[in-house]
Design a protein around this motif. Structure first.
Motif, PDB file in Angstrom:
ATOM      1  N   VAL A 165     122.604  40.444  58.919  1.00  0.00           N
ATOM      2  CA  VAL A 165     123.670  41.006  58.167  1.00  0.00           C
ATOM      3  C   VAL A 165     122.987  42.296  57.085  1.00  0.00           C
ATOM      4  CG1 VAL A 165     125.658  40.803  56.523  1.00  0.00           C
ATOM      5  CG2 VAL A 165     125.589  39.188  58.543  1.00  0.00           C
ATOM      6  N   LYS A 166     122.126  41.758  56.481  1.00  0.00           N
ATOM      7  CA  LYS A 166     121.279  42.596  55.539  1.00  0.00           C
ATOM      8  C   LYS A 166     120.833  43.591  56.318  1.00  0.00           C
ATOM      9  CE  LYS A 166     120.074  38.978  51.993  1.00  0.00           C
ATOM     10  NZ  LYS A 166     119.233  38.304  51.659  1.00  0.00           N
ATOM     11  N   LYS A 167     119.903  43.454  57.427  1.00  0.00           N
ATOM     12  CA  LYS A 167     119.414  44.406  57.963  1.00  0.00           C
ATOM     13  C   LYS A 167     120.693  45.535  58.943  1.00  0.00           C
ATOM     14  CE  LYS A 167     116.528  45.351  62.142  1.00  0.00           C
ATOM     15  NZ  LYS A 167     117.008  46.686  62.224  1.00  0.00           N
ATOM     16  N   VAL A 168     121.380  44.998  59.114  1.00  0.00           N
ATOM     17  CA  VAL A 168     122.468  45.940  59.628  1.00  0.00           C
ATOM     18  C   VAL A 168     123.085  46.793  58.416  1.00  0.00           C
ATOM     19  CG1 VAL A 168     124.802  46.062  60.784  1.00  0.00           C
ATOM     20  CG2 VAL A 168     123.193  44.557  61.764  1.00  0.00           C
ATOM     21  N   CYS A 169     123.426  46.187  57.393  1.00  0.00           N
ATOM     22  CA  CYS A 169     123.876  47.202  56.566  1.00  0.00           C
ATOM     23  C   CYS A 169     123.006  47.929  55.927  1.00  0.00           C
ATOM     24  CB  CYS A 169     124.257  46.032  55.103  1.00  0.00           C
ATOM     25  SG  CYS A 169     125.954  45.114  55.432  1.00  0.00           S
ATOM     26  N   ASN A 170     121.694  47.506  55.798  1.00  0.00           N
ATOM     27  CA  ASN A 170     120.444  48.616  55.441  1.00  0.00           C
ATOM     28  C   ASN A 170     120.603  49.744  56.449  1.00  0.00           C
ATOM     29  OD1 ASN A 170     120.007  47.207  52.915  1.00  0.00           O
ATOM     30  ND2 ASN A 170     118.470  46.084  53.812  1.00  0.00           N
ATOM     31  N   ASP A 171     120.593  49.205  57.632  1.00  0.00           N
ATOM     32  CA  ASP A 171     120.458  50.338  58.598  1.00  0.00           C
ATOM     33  C   ASP A 171     121.631  51.523  58.694  1.00  0.00           C
ATOM     34  OD1 ASP A 171     118.164  49.187  59.621  1.00  0.00           O
ATOM     35  OD2 ASP A 171     118.990  48.438  61.361  1.00  0.00           O
TER      36      ASP A 171
END
Length: 76
Positions: free
Chosen positions: A67-73
């Motif tokens: 979730v963190k990676k997707v939001c950062n992307d």
């Protein structure tokens, strides 16, 4: 109708493949929000694919690192 005060604002909807999630995605995108529609089952997101202002992602929201990676992307 699109409201210019919402342009550039983001909305993240988990469970967007379900009835309420789909309805919210349509409503928010219609108002001018940029919508990220997430669901663990990408087939359920098919109806939302290709709609301006909606980005569909296969995502298990119980996996916090993903979730963190997707939001950062998506929200740099």
């Amino acid at each position: 109708h699109v409201n210019s005060k919402h342009m550039g604002r983001n909305v993240f909807i988990s469970g967007a493949g379900g009835g309420l999630g789909k309805a919210l995605a349509h409503e928010f995108s219609g108002l001018g929000f940029r919508v990220v529609a997430a669901d663990i089952d990408p087939d359920k997101l098919a109806e939302l694919q290709g709609i301006d202002g909606i980005t569909c992602v296969k995502l298990d929201v119980t996996d916090s690192e993903t979730v963190k990676k997707v939001c950062n992307d998506l929200f740099p």
